[in-house]
Design a protein around this motif. Sequence first.
Motif, PDB file in Angstrom:
ATOM      1  N   TYR A   1      10.983  42.231  27.534  1.00  0.00           N
ATOM      2  CA  TYR A   1      11.196  40.879  27.873  1.00  0.00           C
ATOM      3  C   TYR A   1      12.473  40.511  28.109  1.00  0.00           C
ATOM      4  O   TYR A   1      12.864  39.745  29.038  1.00  0.00           O
ATOM      5  CB  TYR A   1      11.137  40.151  26.535  1.00  0.00           C
ATOM      6  N   VAL A   2      13.627  41.256  27.599  1.00  0.00           N
ATOM      7  CA  VAL A   2      15.141  41.038  27.979  1.00  0.00           C
ATOM      8  C   VAL A   2      15.072  41.293  29.434  1.00  0.00           C
ATOM      9  O   VAL A   2      16.147  40.790  30.219  1.00  0.00           O
ATOM     10  CB  VAL A   2      15.808  41.752  27.149  1.00  0.00           C
ATOM     11  N   ARG A   3      14.602  42.729  30.024  1.00  0.00           N
ATOM     12  CA  ARG A   3      15.034  43.249  31.290  1.00  0.00           C
ATOM     13  C   ARG A   3      14.496  42.149  32.345  1.00  0.00           C
ATOM     14  O   ARG A   3      15.054  41.915  33.229  1.00  0.00           O
ATOM     15  CB  ARG A   3      14.085  44.615  31.354  1.00  0.00           C
ATOM     16  N   GLU A   4      13.063  41.490  32.067  1.00  0.00           N
ATOM     17  CA  GLU A   4      12.742  40.468  33.054  1.00  0.00           C
ATOM     18  C   GLU A   4      13.190  39.190  32.839  1.00  0.00           C
ATOM     19  O   GLU A   4      13.015  38.463  33.796  1.00  0.00           O
ATOM     20  CB  GLU A   4      11.178  40.591  32.671  1.00  0.00           C
ATOM     21  N   GLY A   5      13.962  38.916  31.790  1.00  0.00           N
ATOM     22  CA  GLY A   5      14.427  37.687  31.699  1.00  0.00           C
ATOM     23  C   GLY A   5      13.613  36.604  30.699  1.00  0.00           C
ATOM     24  O   GLY A   5      14.144  35.423  30.802  1.00  0.00           O
ATOM     25  N   SER A   6      12.605  37.063  30.125  1.00  0.00           N
ATOM     26  CA  SER A   6      11.786  35.882  29.315  1.00  0.00           C
ATOM     27  C   SER A   6      12.467  36.031  28.126  1.00  0.00           C
ATOM     28  O   SER A   6      12.600  34.638  27.591  1.00  0.00           O
ATOM     29  CB  SER A   6      10.483  36.826  29.084  1.00  0.00           C
ATOM     30  N   ILE A   7      13.260  36.734  27.596  1.00  0.00           N
ATOM     31  CA  ILE A   7      14.261  36.293  26.434  1.00  0.00           C
ATOM     32  C   ILE A   7      15.619  36.774  27.107  1.00  0.00           C
ATOM     33  O   ILE A   7      15.838  37.643  27.759  1.00  0.00           O
ATOM     34  CB  ILE A   7      13.910  37.549  25.218  1.00  0.00           C
ATOM     35  N   PRO A   8      16.550  35.813  26.727  1.00  0.00           N
ATOM     36  CA  PRO A   8      17.804  35.921  27.306  1.00  0.00           C
ATOM     37  C   PRO A   8      18.577  37.205  26.920  1.00  0.00           C
ATOM     38  O   PRO A   8      18.146  37.851  25.966  1.00  0.00           O
ATOM     39  CB  PRO A   8      18.845  34.897  26.689  1.00  0.00           C
ATOM     40  N   GLY A   9      19.655  37.660  27.631  1.00  0.00           N
ATOM     41  CA  GLY A   9      20.289  38.916  27.410  1.00  0.00           C
ATOM     42  C   GLY A   9      21.029  38.651  25.960  1.00  0.00           C
ATOM     43  O   GLY A   9      21.148  37.536  25.584  1.00  0.00           O
ATOM     44  N   PRO A  10      21.733  39.719  25.477  1.00  0.00           N
ATOM     45  CA  PRO A  10      22.245  39.542  24.113  1.00  0.00           C
ATOM     46  C   PRO A  10      23.623  38.642  24.218  1.00  0.00           C
ATOM     47  O   PRO A  10      24.175  38.380  25.238  1.00  0.00           O
ATOM     48  CB  PRO A  10      22.874  41.085  24.033  1.00  0.00           C
ATOM     49  N   ASP A  11      23.970  38.071  22.992  1.00  0.00           N
ATOM     50  CA  ASP A  11      24.841  37.170  22.854  1.00  0.00           C
ATOM     51  C   ASP A  11      26.261  37.903  22.843  1.00  0.00           C
ATOM     52  O   ASP A  11      27.366  37.421  23.118  1.00  0.00           O
ATOM     53  CB  ASP A  11      24.689  36.336  21.552  1.00  0.00           C
ATOM     54  N   GLU A  12      26.130  39.243  22.144  1.00  0.00           N
ATOM     55  CA  GLU A  12      27.187  40.035  21.928  1.00  0.00           C
ATOM     56  C   GLU A  12      26.911  41.251  21.937  1.00  0.00           C
ATOM     57  O   GLU A  12      25.709  41.734  21.855  1.00  0.00           O
ATOM     58  CB  GLU A  12      28.009  39.740  20.658  1.00  0.00           C
ATOM     59  N   VAL A  13      27.943  42.335  22.514  1.00  0.00           N
ATOM     60  CA  VAL A  13      27.762  43.776  22.565  1.00  0.00           C
ATOM     61  C   VAL A  13      28.732  44.409  21.587  1.00  0.00           C
ATOM     62  O   VAL A  13      29.890  44.255  21.861  1.00  0.00           O
ATOM     63  CB  VAL A  13      27.545  44.379  24.097  1.00  0.00           C
TER      64      VAL A  13
END
Length: 251
Positions: free
Chosen positions: A94-106
């Motif tokens: 989901y994250v890779r395809e953009g359905s869920i936003p990328g991390p807020d922090e690493v």
Amino acid sequence: MIPAGRTGLGTAEVAKRMNRKTLPPEVRQTLPTPISRKKARTAIWDAEQIDAHLAGQEIPDLSFGGPSPDELITADQARRELQGAVSLADFENYVREGSIPGPDEVIDGVPHWKRSTVLAADDLLDRDEARLELRNPITLASWGFYINQGRVPEPDVTVAGVPHWKRLTIRTWDVNRPGAGAGGGRPKGVKETKPRNTAPNPKREARRERLQALLAKGEATSQAISEFADSEGISERTVWRMISDLRGTEA
């Protein structure tokens, strides 16, 4: 919009709680603000707010309660926050395809999301709100045609007769639906006339090395990722996909 974890009530349900048959305008004005959008044809209220109002108590806000919405959680923790059984692999996809936003922090090379970022995926959107989630918004008439033709997923829930979709449902459908020109390419069973070029791409390899260096320094913050994407002329989604591939190679 019905925020994730909240229960919506339509006019008939609110009236029933008040032992009334209808909700005339003068009564509606005394109720908490509906959670449906301002111009929605059907008003929807939050059940907890209505119950508090009828009990003469302070109206609670729409926060989901429990742990802080700003708490940072890992991918494995995040996928457990979503409604339904979501595997770690599905969450990462989901994250890779953009359905869920990328991390807020690493943090130390490990992606973290704010709990509120993850829970937003389960927000319930009405017909027009769902349309506005599309990467390339279309007219309301076209969206209605899509729905009537069965080209859009079935609603996740219907509240007061109004169909609602999870934000995640719409985003996932949107990133996976065929676009203009879909279906092209070499027909099945037809051999290639010349071999594909599988030689390494120097530019791509150099970009990969720069990203590896960024990760090695532990500087892969959301801002750093955004700046890296801008400097390389690629999308943040592509950067996160590269990071996922790099970590898979290192595993």
